[in-house]
Design an enzyme around this catalytic site. Structure first.
Site, PDB file in Angstrom:
ATOM      1  N   ASP A  53       8.453  13.091 -62.882  1.00  0.00           N
ATOM      2  CA  ASP A  53       9.541  12.182 -62.513  1.00  0.00           C
ATOM      3  C   ASP A  53       9.487  11.628 -61.101  1.00  0.00           C
ATOM      4  OD1 ASP A  53      10.088  14.402 -61.009  1.00  0.00           O
ATOM      5  OD2 ASP A  53      11.745  15.095 -62.243  1.00  0.00           O
ATOM      6  N   GLU A  62       5.342  16.763 -69.173  1.00  0.00           N
ATOM      7  CA  GLU A  62       6.701  17.186 -68.781  1.00  0.00           C
ATOM      8  C   GLU A  62       7.702  16.061 -69.085  1.00  0.00           C
ATOM      9  OE1 GLU A  62       8.695  18.063 -64.751  1.00  0.00           O
ATOM     10  OE2 GLU A  62       7.741  19.967 -65.218  1.00  0.00           O
ATOM     11  N   GLU A  66      14.689  10.785 -59.421  1.00  0.00           N
ATOM     12  CA  GLU A  66      13.880  11.376 -60.493  1.00  0.00           C
ATOM     13  C   GLU A  66      14.414  11.098 -61.896  1.00  0.00           C
ATOM     14  OE1 GLU A  66      14.873  13.044 -57.768  1.00  0.00           O
ATOM     15  OE2 GLU A  66      13.019  13.503 -56.706  1.00  0.00           O
ATOM     16  N   HIS A  90      14.931  20.462 -50.712  1.00  0.00           N
ATOM     17  CA  HIS A  90      14.353  19.179 -50.284  1.00  0.00           C
ATOM     18  C   HIS A  90      14.967  17.941 -50.931  1.00  0.00           C
ATOM     19  CE1 HIS A  90      12.087  18.017 -53.925  1.00  0.00           C
ATOM     20  NE2 HIS A  90      11.993  19.312 -54.155  1.00  0.00           N
ATOM     21  N   ARG A 120      16.607  14.609 -52.287  1.00  0.00           N
ATOM     22  CA  ARG A 120      17.255  13.501 -51.584  1.00  0.00           C
ATOM     23  C   ARG A 120      18.766  13.490 -51.772  1.00  0.00           C
ATOM     24  NH1 ARG A 120      13.510   8.941 -50.132  1.00  0.00           N
ATOM     25  NH2 ARG A 120      11.524   9.952 -50.425  1.00  0.00           N
ATOM     26  N   HIS A 173      10.030  22.160 -46.349  1.00  0.00           N
ATOM     27  CA  HIS A 173       9.377  20.938 -46.828  1.00  0.00           C
ATOM     28  C   HIS A 173       8.997  20.091 -45.611  1.00  0.00           C
ATOM     29  CE1 HIS A 173       8.989  17.073 -48.903  1.00  0.00           C
ATOM     30  NE2 HIS A 173       8.979  17.725 -50.057  1.00  0.00           N
TER      31      HIS A 173
HETATM   32  C1  UD1 Z   1       8.897  13.580 -53.399  1.00  0.00           C
HETATM   33  C2  UD1 Z   1       9.414  12.944 -54.687  1.00  0.00           C
HETATM   34  C3  UD1 Z   1      10.321  13.917 -55.429  1.00  0.00           C
HETATM   35  C4  UD1 Z   1       9.666  15.288 -55.614  1.00  0.00           C
HETATM   36  C5  UD1 Z   1       9.203  15.802 -54.264  1.00  0.00           C
HETATM   37  C6  UD1 Z   1       8.458  17.115 -54.435  1.00  0.00           C
HETATM   38  C7  UD1 Z   1       9.878  10.531 -54.850  1.00  0.00           C
HETATM   39  C8  UD1 Z   1      10.702   9.409 -54.358  1.00  0.00           C
HETATM   40  N1  UD1 Z   1      10.172  11.754 -54.369  1.00  0.00           N
HETATM   41  O1  UD1 Z   1      10.022  13.758 -52.530  1.00  0.00           O
HETATM   42  O2  UD1 Z   1      10.611  13.363 -56.696  1.00  0.00           O
HETATM   43  O3  UD1 Z   1      10.593  16.195 -56.170  1.00  0.00           O
HETATM   44  O4  UD1 Z   1       8.306  14.842 -53.684  1.00  0.00           O
HETATM   45  O5  UD1 Z   1       8.238  17.742 -53.212  1.00  0.00           O
HETATM   46  O6  UD1 Z   1       8.975  10.334 -55.616  1.00  0.00           O
HETATM   47  N2  UD1 Z   1       5.512  14.588 -45.830  1.00  0.00           N
HETATM   48  C9  UD1 Z   1       4.454  14.941 -45.010  1.00  0.00           C
HETATM   49  N3  UD1 Z   1       3.364  15.542 -45.595  1.00  0.00           N
HETATM   50  C10 UD1 Z   1       3.302  15.828 -46.904  1.00  0.00           C
HETATM   51  C11 UD1 Z   1       4.394  15.479 -47.718  1.00  0.00           C
HETATM   52  C12 UD1 Z   1       5.503  14.840 -47.169  1.00  0.00           C
HETATM   53  O7  UD1 Z   1       4.471  14.718 -43.813  1.00  0.00           O
HETATM   54  O8  UD1 Z   1       2.286  16.373 -47.361  1.00  0.00           O
HETATM   55  C13 UD1 Z   1       6.692  13.893 -45.207  1.00  0.00           C
HETATM   56  C14 UD1 Z   1       6.347  12.428 -44.850  1.00  0.00           C
HETATM   57  O9  UD1 Z   1       7.083  12.086 -43.707  1.00  0.00           O
HETATM   58  C15 UD1 Z   1       6.859  11.667 -46.073  1.00  0.00           C
HETATM   59  C16 UD1 Z   1       8.130  12.463 -46.337  1.00  0.00           C
HETATM   60  O10 UD1 Z   1       7.756  13.842 -46.154  1.00  0.00           O
HETATM   61  O11 UD1 Z   1       7.098  10.299 -45.833  1.00  0.00           O
HETATM   62  C17 UD1 Z   1       8.767  12.246 -47.686  1.00  0.00           C
HETATM   63  O12 UD1 Z   1       7.840  12.258 -48.744  1.00  0.00           O
HETATM   64  P1  UD1 Z   1       8.226  11.500 -50.138  1.00  0.00           P
HETATM   65  O13 UD1 Z   1       7.128  11.714 -51.116  1.00  0.00           O
HETATM   66  O14 UD1 Z   1       8.669  10.122 -49.878  1.00  0.00           O
HETATM   67  O15 UD1 Z   1       9.544  12.250 -50.622  1.00  0.00           O
HETATM   68  P2  UD1 Z   1       9.840  13.755 -50.935  1.00  0.00           P
HETATM   69  O16 UD1 Z   1      11.176  14.053 -50.369  1.00  0.00           O
HETATM   70  O17 UD1 Z   1       8.698  14.608 -50.533  1.00  0.00           O
HETATM   71  N1  UDP Z   2       5.675  25.304 -53.523  1.00  0.00           N
HETATM   72  C1  UDP Z   2       4.562  25.621 -52.725  1.00  0.00           C
HETATM   73  N2  UDP Z   2       4.772  25.879 -51.397  1.00  0.00           N
HETATM   74  C2  UDP Z   2       5.994  25.841 -50.820  1.00  0.00           C
HETATM   75  C3  UDP Z   2       7.117  25.496 -51.636  1.00  0.00           C
HETATM   76  C4  UDP Z   2       6.913  25.220 -52.979  1.00  0.00           C
HETATM   77  O1  UDP Z   2       3.432  25.669 -53.212  1.00  0.00           O
HETATM   78  O2  UDP Z   2       6.098  26.107 -49.609  1.00  0.00           O
HETATM   79  C5  UDP Z   2       5.442  24.991 -54.955  1.00  0.00           C
HETATM   80  C6  UDP Z   2       6.322  25.726 -55.951  1.00  0.00           C
HETATM   81  O3  UDP Z   2       5.716  26.927 -56.379  1.00  0.00           O
HETATM   82  C7  UDP Z   2       6.460  24.732 -57.104  1.00  0.00           C
HETATM   83  C8  UDP Z   2       6.364  23.394 -56.417  1.00  0.00           C
HETATM   84  O4  UDP Z   2       5.767  23.620 -55.133  1.00  0.00           O
HETATM   85  O5  UDP Z   2       5.390  24.811 -58.012  1.00  0.00           O
HETATM   86  C9  UDP Z   2       7.740  22.815 -56.258  1.00  0.00           C
HETATM   87  O6  UDP Z   2       7.677  21.686 -55.480  1.00  0.00           O
HETATM   88  P1  UDP Z   2       8.957  20.965 -54.925  1.00  0.00           P
HETATM   89  O7  UDP Z   2      10.077  21.946 -54.786  1.00  0.00           O
HETATM   90  O8  UDP Z   2       8.494  20.247 -53.712  1.00  0.00           O
HETATM   91  O9  UDP Z   2       9.258  19.877 -56.038  1.00  0.00           O
HETATM   92  P2  UDP Z   2      10.083  19.890 -57.417  1.00  0.00           P
HETATM   93  O10 UDP Z   2       9.625  21.040 -58.246  1.00  0.00           O
HETATM   94  O11 UDP Z   2      11.522  19.964 -57.053  1.00  0.00           O
HETATM   95  O12 UDP Z   2       9.745  18.580 -58.020  1.00  0.00           O
END
Ligand code: UD1
Ligand code: UDP
Length: 372
Positions: free
Chosen positions: A98, A120, A134, A210, A212, A243
């Site tokens: 999602d 999924e 999502e 984490h 939004r 996160h």
């Molecule tokens: C994203 C997904 C969300 C998912 C989540 C899992 C969207 C809009 N959001 O949310 O559905 O549940 O991932 O974790 O698709 N960043 C880093 N390094 C990384 C990852 C993230 O620096 O490896 C920081 C960056 O500033 C980035 C910000 O986190 O711009 C947000 O990342 P983004 O993918 O936009 O949204 P998430 O909140 O991570």
């Molecule tokens: N996870 C990880 N390291 C962390 C936190 C989470 O590997 O520090 C893993 C966790 O086991 C799960 C996935 O990341 O499999 C969950 O990711 P997240 O919570 O970012 O996204 P969501 O499941 O809500 O989409």
């Protein structure tokens, strides 16, 4: 028969964890040619998963940028995937769950008339704005997909209600359990700061947060509840792998720094994280995937959200929805920390999310689709 050319598209940490066992399954089977395309919506958090599972993407769109909007992500993924699909001959595209990578990747495949398998599929909260974005991403992806791999019967029912044809829905379990079982070991030793945690004498409470829709006041409430828990239960040790999103880190640090039994740490790689679940006492989370994983290891989950698209977990009593108000979160978690009977009821409940063989089932169904 020619090999079936399967392109998996993913971009964030959870998609990578849940697609990795499937990529490995395709690599193992001679009927398939596996092509991996990562959008790198996440960067570091994605790369550690690719390393762990030894996956080398053929394509990497490298789109992550600090502070970018959902529209930015959508645009970059749509155009990036389209460019690849114009030159790469692909029989089927697989997307997961999602995220915005999921929806935009599926849309690019649809525009290029390539069948889409949605892994999924069928999770629904029935609230368009929660989880945001999502819930809409997965509904739109269901409209675009040809094959729907639903983790549970309930997910299948959701799809049938939306008039998805039954012959195209397959109940497979969730691939997250395949991933989890491949990395958790009871004798696992941490090689980082977690090595100093006293898992024998402390009740370790693992926190992740984490989403939004929780940004702002809900997230403050969550961290204030955790602070109260830490102050009133000296026998707990809270561990929060934060996160990487800076929005979350700032609020968490403001409220939770300076508490001796709270550790704010960097995100953990999947292997130590999954093993940390296994060694923890209780999980507090707004994550989707962790609601599926932790009960697989007998760990009760307090969900820091107002609803869940995983109602089978609530029904199975492996998770409790605590909402986003400070008092409720405090009371529910405090009870599980201090009431052994209540805790044991949840810890012994059976996880409804799979047996570790979901990837194999999905690969079999794709093979049958092309054999027909
Ligand atoms: C994203 C997904 C969300 C998912 C989540 C899992 C969207 C809009 N959001 O949310 O559905 O549940 O991932 O974790 O698709 N960043 C880093 N390094 C990384 C990852 C993230 O620096 O490896 C920081 C960056 O500033 C980035 C910000 O986190 O711009 C947000 O990342 P983004 O993918 O936009 O949204 P998430 O909140 O991570
Ligand atoms: N996870 C990880 N390291 C962390 C936190 C989470 O590997 O520090 C893993 C966790 O086991 C799960 C996935 O990341 O499999 C969950 O990711 P997240 O919570 O970012 O996204 P969501 O499941 O809500 O989409």
């Amino acid at each position: 028969m020619n090999k079936i050319r399967v392109m998996t598209i993913f971009g964030t940490r959870p998609e990578a964890i849940k697609m990795a066992p499937l990529v490995k399954e395709f690599e193992k089977r001679q009927e398939f040619e596996s092509i991996v395309c990562v959008t790198a919506q996440h960067r570091q958090m994605l790369d550690t998963v690719l390393d762990l599972f030894d996956i080398t993407p053929k394509y990497d769109l490298n789109i992550m940028k600090h502070g970018q909007s959902i529209t930015d992500i959508t645009n970059k993924v749509l155009k990036g995937v389209e460019d690849i699909l114009k030159t790469e001959n692909v029989d089927i595209v697989l997307v997961h769950g999602d995220t915005t990578t999921t929806f935009a990747g599926a849309l690019a495949a649809f525009y290029n008339k390539i069948p889409i398998g949605h892994v999924e599929a069928g999770l629904r909260s029935d609230n368009m704005y929660s989880p945001y974005p999502e819930e809409m991403n997965r509904r739109l992806t269901s409209k675009l997909a040809t094959l729907h791999f639903a983790p549970t019967n309930g997910n299948k029912e959701n799809l049938l209600r939306e008039n998805v044809e039954e012959k195209n829905i397959f109940v497979t379990g969730n691939t997250v359990i395949d991933a989890l079982l491949s990395v958790v070991k009871n004798d696992y030793k941490f090689s980082n700061e977690l090595d100093n945690i006293d898992f024998e004498n402390k009740k370790v409470v693992l926190l992740t947060c984490h989403r939004r829709e929780n940004w702002g006041r809900p997230m403050e409430n969550i961290f204030k509840a955790v602070k109260r828990l830490a102050i009133s239960n000296k026998d707990i040790q809270v561990i929060f792998p934060m996160h990487m999103n800076p929005v979350i880190r700032e609020v968490a640090t403001n409220i939770l720094k300076d508490l001796e039994n709270v550790n704010l740490i960097e995100p953990l790689d999947y292997e130590p994280f999954a093993n940390l679940i296994n060694k923890s006492y209780l999980i507090l989370t707004d994550s989707g995937g962790i609601q599926e994983e932790a009960p697989g290891l007998g760990k009760p989950v307090v969900v820091l959200r107002t609803e869940t698209e995983r109602p089978e977990a609530v029904k199975a009593k492996t998770v409790k929805i605590a909402g986003i108000e400070e008092d409720n979160i405090f009371q529910i978690a405090n009870e599980l920390i201090n009431d052994k009977k209540e805790y044991e009821k949840m810890a012994r409940a059976i996880n409804p999310y799979g047996d570790g063989k979901s990837s194999k089932r999905i690969a079999d169904h794709i093979l049958q689709f092309f054999q027909k």
